[in-house]
Design a protein around this motif. Structure first.
Motif, mmCIF file in Angstrom:
data_model
loop_
_atom_site.group_PDB
_atom_site.id
_atom_site.type_symbol
_atom_site.label_atom_id
_atom_site.label_comp_id
_atom_site.label_asym_id
_atom_site.label_seq_id
_atom_site.Cartn_x
_atom_site.Cartn_y
_atom_site.Cartn_z
ATOM 1 N N LEU A 2 10.111 8.082 -8.097
ATOM 2 C CA LEU A 2 11.168 7.626 -7.208
ATOM 3 C C LEU A 2 10.642 7.444 -5.783
ATOM 4 C CD1 LEU A 2 14.145 6.862 -7.303
ATOM 5 C CD2 LEU A 2 14.690 9.213 -6.668
ATOM 6 N N PHE A 3 9.747 8.325 -5.360
ATOM 7 C CA PHE A 3 9.160 8.200 -4.026
ATOM 8 C C PHE A 3 8.321 6.915 -3.925
ATOM 9 C CE2 PHE A 3 10.110 12.702 -3.978
ATOM 10 C CZ PHE A 3 10.531 12.903 -2.679
ATOM 11 N N ARG A 4 7.532 6.630 -4.949
ATOM 12 C CA ARG A 4 6.722 5.410 -4.933
ATOM 13 C C ARG A 4 7.597 4.159 -4.888
ATOM 14 N NH1 ARG A 4 1.250 6.003 -8.339
ATOM 15 N NH2 ARG A 4 0.797 8.120 -7.734
ATOM 16 N N LEU A 5 8.662 4.192 -5.651
ATOM 17 C CA LEU A 5 9.571 3.048 -5.680
ATOM 18 C C LEU A 5 10.249 2.872 -4.316
ATOM 19 C CD1 LEU A 5 10.797 0.790 -7.348
ATOM 20 C CD2 LEU A 5 12.503 2.410 -8.177
ATOM 21 N N ALA A 6 10.673 3.966 -3.699
ATOM 22 C CA ALA A 6 11.303 3.883 -2.381
ATOM 23 C C ALA A 6 10.324 3.308 -1.359
ATOM 24 C CB ALA A 6 11.783 5.268 -1.947
ATOM 25 N N LEU A 7 9.077 3.753 -1.393
ATOM 26 C CA LEU A 7 8.068 3.208 -0.472
ATOM 27 C C LEU A 7 7.845 1.720 -0.712
ATOM 28 C CD1 LEU A 7 5.374 6.025 -0.417
ATOM 29 C CD2 LEU A 7 6.713 5.194 1.516
ATOM 30 N N ALA A 8 7.740 1.345 -1.978
ATOM 31 C CA ALA A 8 7.493 -0.059 -2.311
ATOM 32 C C ALA A 8 8.657 -0.955 -1.889
ATOM 33 C CB ALA A 8 7.237 -0.207 -3.809
ATOM 34 N N MET A 9 9.883 -0.435 -1.931
ATOM 35 C CA MET A 9 11.057 -1.224 -1.587
ATOM 36 C C MET A 9 11.451 -1.093 -0.120
ATOM 37 S SD MET A 9 13.342 -0.569 -4.966
ATOM 38 C CE MET A 9 14.220 -2.120 -5.078
ATOM 39 N N GLY A 10 10.761 -0.210 0.607
ATOM 40 C CA GLY A 10 11.089 -0.026 2.015
ATOM 41 C C GLY A 10 12.444 0.619 2.226
ATOM 42 N N ARG A 11 12.799 1.554 1.359
ATOM 43 C CA ARG A 11 14.083 2.244 1.439
ATOM 44 C C ARG A 11 13.878 3.735 1.480
ATOM 45 N NH1 ARG A 11 18.427 -0.447 -2.562
ATOM 46 N NH2 ARG A 11 18.495 -2.486 -1.584
ATOM 47 N N THR A 12 14.900 4.430 1.931
ATOM 48 C CA THR A 12 14.868 5.887 1.858
ATOM 49 C C THR A 12 15.284 6.300 0.458
ATOM 50 O OG1 THR A 12 17.159 6.184 2.527
ATOM 51 C CG2 THR A 12 15.512 6.051 4.301
ATOM 52 N N LEU A 13 15.019 7.557 0.119
ATOM 53 C CA LEU A 13 15.454 8.056 -1.190
ATOM 54 C C LEU A 13 16.963 8.010 -1.318
ATOM 55 C CD1 LEU A 13 13.102 11.111 -1.757
ATOM 56 C CD2 LEU A 13 13.065 8.923 -2.934
ATOM 57 N N GLN A 14 17.651 8.339 -0.245
ATOM 58 C CA GLN A 14 19.118 8.330 -0.283
ATOM 59 C C GLN A 14 19.638 6.916 -0.540
ATOM 60 O OE1 GLN A 14 20.904 9.874 3.255
ATOM 61 N NE2 GLN A 14 22.926 10.065 2.331
ATOM 62 N N GLU A 15 19.064 5.922 0.125
ATOM 63 C CA GLU A 15 19.491 4.533 -0.090
ATOM 64 C C GLU A 15 19.215 4.110 -1.529
ATOM 65 O OE1 GLU A 15 18.642 2.604 4.319
ATOM 66 O OE2 GLU A 15 17.055 2.627 2.822
ATOM 67 N N LEU A 16 18.055 4.493 -2.028
ATOM 68 C CA LEU A 16 17.695 4.097 -3.387
ATOM 69 C C LEU A 16 18.604 4.762 -4.414
ATOM 70 C CD1 LEU A 16 15.589 2.254 -4.603
ATOM 71 C CD2 LEU A 16 14.096 4.216 -4.879
ATOM 72 N N ARG A 17 18.869 6.038 -4.244
ATOM 73 C CA ARG A 17 19.749 6.749 -5.180
ATOM 74 C C ARG A 17 21.165 6.186 -5.164
ATOM 75 N NH1 ARG A 17 17.193 12.340 -3.486
ATOM 76 N NH2 ARG A 17 15.654 12.563 -5.146
ATOM 77 N N ALA A 18 21.602 5.686 -4.004
ATOM 78 C CA ALA A 18 22.963 5.158 -3.884
ATOM 79 C C ALA A 18 23.115 3.807 -4.571
ATOM 80 C CB ALA A 18 23.349 5.032 -2.413
ATOM 81 N N THR A 19 22.028 3.064 -4.732
ATOM 82 C CA THR A 19 22.127 1.706 -5.269
ATOM 83 C C THR A 19 21.446 1.508 -6.623
ATOM 84 O OG1 THR A 19 20.151 1.018 -4.066
ATOM 85 C CG2 THR A 19 22.276 0.689 -2.974
ATOM 86 N N LEU A 20 20.600 2.433 -7.030
ATOM 87 C CA LEU A 20 19.806 2.261 -8.241
ATOM 88 C C LEU A 20 20.449 2.992 -9.411
ATOM 89 C CD1 LEU A 20 16.972 1.109 -9.132
ATOM 90 C CD2 LEU A 20 16.092 3.388 -8.690
ATOM 91 N N THR A 21 20.691 2.272 -10.498
ATOM 92 C CA THR A 21 21.217 2.927 -11.694
ATOM 93 C C THR A 21 20.065 3.555 -12.461
ATOM 94 O OG1 THR A 21 20.960 0.992 -13.116
ATOM 95 C CG2 THR A 21 23.046 1.189 -11.887
ATOM 96 N N TYR A 22 20.395 4.492 -13.334
ATOM 97 C CA TYR A 22 19.361 5.135 -14.143
ATOM 98 C C TYR A 22 18.670 4.117 -15.051
ATOM 99 C CZ TYR A 22 16.975 8.355 -17.237
ATOM 100 O OH TYR A 22 16.011 9.004 -17.954
ATOM 101 N N ALA A 23 19.438 3.191 -15.610
ATOM 102 C CA ALA A 23 18.852 2.166 -16.486
ATOM 103 C C ALA A 23 17.845 1.303 -15.721
ATOM 104 C CB ALA A 23 19.952 1.290 -17.083
ATOM 105 N N GLU A 24 18.197 0.939 -14.486
ATOM 106 C CA GLU A 24 17.266 0.135 -13.690
ATOM 107 C C GLU A 24 16.029 0.952 -13.323
ATOM 108 O OE1 GLU A 24 17.049 -2.577 -9.635
ATOM 109 O OE2 GLU A 24 18.918 -1.553 -10.132
ATOM 110 N N PHE A 25 16.223 2.241 -13.025
ATOM 111 C CA PHE A 25 15.086 3.105 -12.720
ATOM 112 C C PHE A 25 14.132 3.175 -13.910
ATOM 113 C CE2 PHE A 25 13.180 7.395 -12.777
ATOM 114 C CZ PHE A 25 12.368 7.257 -11.663
ATOM 115 N N GLN A 26 14.681 3.284 -15.118
ATOM 116 C CA GLN A 26 13.842 3.301 -16.325
ATOM 117 C C GLN A 26 13.060 1.997 -16.451
ATOM 118 O OE1 GLN A 26 16.818 4.292 -19.329
ATOM 119 N NE2 GLN A 26 15.722 6.218 -19.678
ATOM 120 N N GLU A 27 13.693 0.875 -16.136
ATOM 121 C CA GLU A 27 12.996 -0.407 -16.195
ATOM 122 C C GLU A 27 11.850 -0.455 -15.190
ATOM 123 O OE1 GLU A 27 16.084 -3.299 -15.676
ATOM 124 O OE2 GLU A 27 16.663 -3.212 -17.777
#
Length: 110
Positions: A2-27
């Motif tokens: 999740l940290f790598r994804l947040a860095l790659a997307m230029g978002r905070t963890l809180q922003e990513l958790r608020a918008t990312l579904t579990y299914a999308e995270f698995q993808e």
């Protein structure tokens, strides 16, 4: 991951958790297995270039020496001890699974 994804997307963890579904995270996790990104991958690319240059320049070295490998230039790569050629031991299923987890997910073996 999740940290790598947040860095790659230029978002905070809180922003990513608020918008990312579990299914999308698995993808995203599956995509990372196919095409990794981040500093580890950048180190590999730099290692490939460095080993290519070292091997080209190494033609002036003594013959019979081993060629440089990309891993030789990757600063944080854990290098295993050289294998004993007389050791016929094979990895168990659990050892192979731990190795796969470390290679794919970055989970160090216990």
């Amino acid at each position: 991951m999740l940290f790598r994804l947040a860095l790659a997307m230029g978002r905070t963890l809180q922003e990513l958790r608020a918008t990312l579904t579990y299914a999308e995270f698995q993808e995203w996790c599956l995509y990372y297995q196919i095409e990794p990104w981040g500093e580890d991958r950048a180190d590999l690319r730099a290692g490939i270039v460095a080993s290519t240059i070292a091997n080209y320049a190494g033609k002036l070295r003594a013959e019979g020496s081993d060629p440089a490998l990309p891993a030789d230039f990757m600063p944080y790569l854990e290098r295993p001890e050289p294998a004993d050629p007389s050791d016929d031991r094979h990895l168990t299923d659990d050892e192979l699974a731990a190795w796969a987890d470390a290679a794919i997910f970055g989970i160090p073996p216990e």
